[in-house]
Structure formats: structure tokens, C-alpha cells
Design an enzyme around this catalytic site. Sequence first.
Site, short mmCIF file in Angstrom:
data_model
loop_
_atom_site.label_atom_id
_atom_site.label_comp_id
_atom_site.label_asym_id
_atom_site.label_seq_id
_atom_site.Cartn_x
_atom_site.Cartn_y
_atom_site.Cartn_z
N GLU A 89 0.76 -1.09 -0.04
CA GLU A 89 -0.10 0.05 -0.14
C GLU A 89 0.93 1.28 0.06
O GLU A 89 2.10 1.38 0.70
CB GLU A 89 -0.85 0.10 1.11
N CYS A 353 -1.49 6.75 9.44
CA CYS A 353 -0.29 6.35 10.01
C CYS A 353 -0.60 5.03 10.85
O CYS A 353 -1.79 4.89 11.76
CB CYS A 353 0.38 7.20 11.15
#
Length: 377
Positions: A89, A353
Site C-alpha cells: 500500500e 499512520c
Amino acid sequence: MPLALQATLPDELARACNIDVTDARRIVSLVHRTGNVPERSPATIRRAALDAARAAGHVPSIRLESRAASAIDPFVKYAFRLPDGAVIETVRIPLEHPGRFSVCVSSQVGCALACAFCATGRMGLGRNLEPWEIVEQVRRVREELVASPPESLVAAGVRPRVHGVLFQGMGEPMANIERVIHAIRVMSEPSALAIDMRNITVCTSGLPTGIRTLLREVPQVRLGVSLGSARPGRRRALMPIEGAHPLDEVLAAAGEHARATGRSPMFAYTLLAGENDADEDAVALADLCRSFAEAHGQRPRLSLIPYNAIADGAAPDPFQPSTRLEAFRAVLLGRGVGTIVRYSGGGDVGAACGQLARPLLRKPGKRLPVDSEPTAR
């Protein structure tokens, strides 16, 4: 083995093909602009040079598996399928200046370091990415920005561009440091992606040898360090790397980097409710930052990161976001340490994150950290 042309520098291509370096630069530029090597030679490149490059190399590709644009902010997450079937990703991050973007790239399939607050850490390690697989993430994002720029930028007459790169996607960059460095050199090559090294940041959970290698090979690149906690026992519970490389050892290497480059490292601290957000945690963190500045002459840039949920349906989320962000910041400020709160966007599409993760196609590799390069595929 044929050269992966999108990860080949002009001088490497010139030597491998015995062609003029000017032709090599033009071929590299062509590959990065178009994603292929044409059958017919453009007027600017000698046919013999292009034929030699085609014979010596190829342009492997990664396939776009999915693209998810956040509904709450301008972040975009991409899932790319690699030639062996693994999926990584990548995140496109809007910067403050209109039209500028950073790309958060993956450097490994999965990760061996098993940080408790990171979804990638649950995967274990699949393998290292090759330099071209790292570079291609940025090239593909840039390609989309050029071909289909955001409507708001079109209306404003602004041309978008990739301004920076952040090695904080899937994987521990310092555990794949040689390939990461090669990718950085290609990204910064004027005839390739032309990204200023000063706008590239490599983040680590704590591999001192990798930090020193980064300093030696590409000193212009910025350094980020994930702290987890400034208290050793608490840090080890959150980040098993602490057992192999205590934070003092990591900070010593980061200090060498700061002194040699004159650039402050970025310290990242993810706030977890009841785990590392008490006043005593803030005091320990403030003391750590002040001690670092006194020892190395550079005040670290401290970034507080709100925790992003990582529940994947297979296991419960082990943590909750802290409600003490402002109180925590107040303690730090009271001890002379300023902070920024990082906006971690794309949470609704799993782009924030700590949220990047994909199922591995085979059993995870070793999960405990070692300060060496894990075995490649």
C-alpha cells in the site's frame, strides 16, 4: 538478469549498454515519463542506443489493485500488486502548498518488527521490495497526478507534482537499507523523478546500523525515529526492537546524523490511552528531547500522532486513542519542549499512520528484530 530500467541511473545504463551518457539520460527520462521503452526511437535518442537499452533491460510493472480516496480529506490510498502476487500500500499526501504532494511508500511486504500499534507489524515479514518496486510507487502516483489532476487544482490553474517522499509505509526501511538508498538515488536523479533529497524522509523504529548507512550514503535525506515511549520498559512492550537495540543506542546514531548533517531529526510519538500518555510519560519524553539537543546541538522536531484504529476483524484493537493530547502537550511545553500534532489523514480508507496492512500470501517471516537485512525473496 535484465536491468529494471525505472531503477537504473543514467551512468549505470551507459556502462551496461556501452552508450553515451546523454542518450542514457534521455532513455531514463523517457521510461519515467511513459512507463515503457518504445519500439521506435524518438528523434532525440539514437536508435542504436535505444536498441541497446531494450536488449539490456526491461520495464517491469506493478498492477493497481485498488484506489481509495478519502471522503474527509485529500488523502488517497493505493494498493499495488507485485509480480509475485504480494500486495503493498502507498499513500498520496497533500502538502500545505497547493499542488504539492508527498508519497508515503512501502519498502517491504509486511514488517518483522511487530510494533504493537502498527497494523503492518501484525503481518510479519514477507520480503524486501526491490528498488524498482519502491520507485514505481512514486512514478505511478506522479503519472496519475499528471494524467488526472484533482479538479480543484485544474480550476485554479495549478499543475500538481510530487514534491517529497516519506518512507513510512509498510516495512522497516532500515532493514532494507541498500535497496532503499538505491531507490532514493533514482528518485532524486534529474532525468528520473527529480525529487530533491532534502524532501525525502526515511523513518525507522530503531536500527542504528541503517541510520549510519543512510548518513554515509545519502546525507541530504532527512531522518525520522519512532519512539513509542521514552521509558525503556514501556517502549519494549510497545516496540520489541527495544530488546535488541535500546533507545539510547538508536538516539546515539540519530545524534551522529544530526551533528553531521545539521538537520534536526523528526521524533514521532503515537499517543495511546493508558499506555504512554500519562504526565510521567510526558516528563520522560521532554527530558529525552532536551538531553538530545544538549548532546548533539540539534533540537529534535517532536511530532505527536493520534492513534489510528487497526482492528482488522481477525483480532481486537489493542489500543484506544488518547484523550490527553492537550494535557500531554502542556506538560511538554512546561518543560521547554514544543510539539506539532501530525494530521494523519485518510483514516476512513485505512490510509492513516499505522493502518497500512495486507494479508500475506505465505506464512509471515521472522517477527523479532535484528540489525541486519532480512532475507530477500
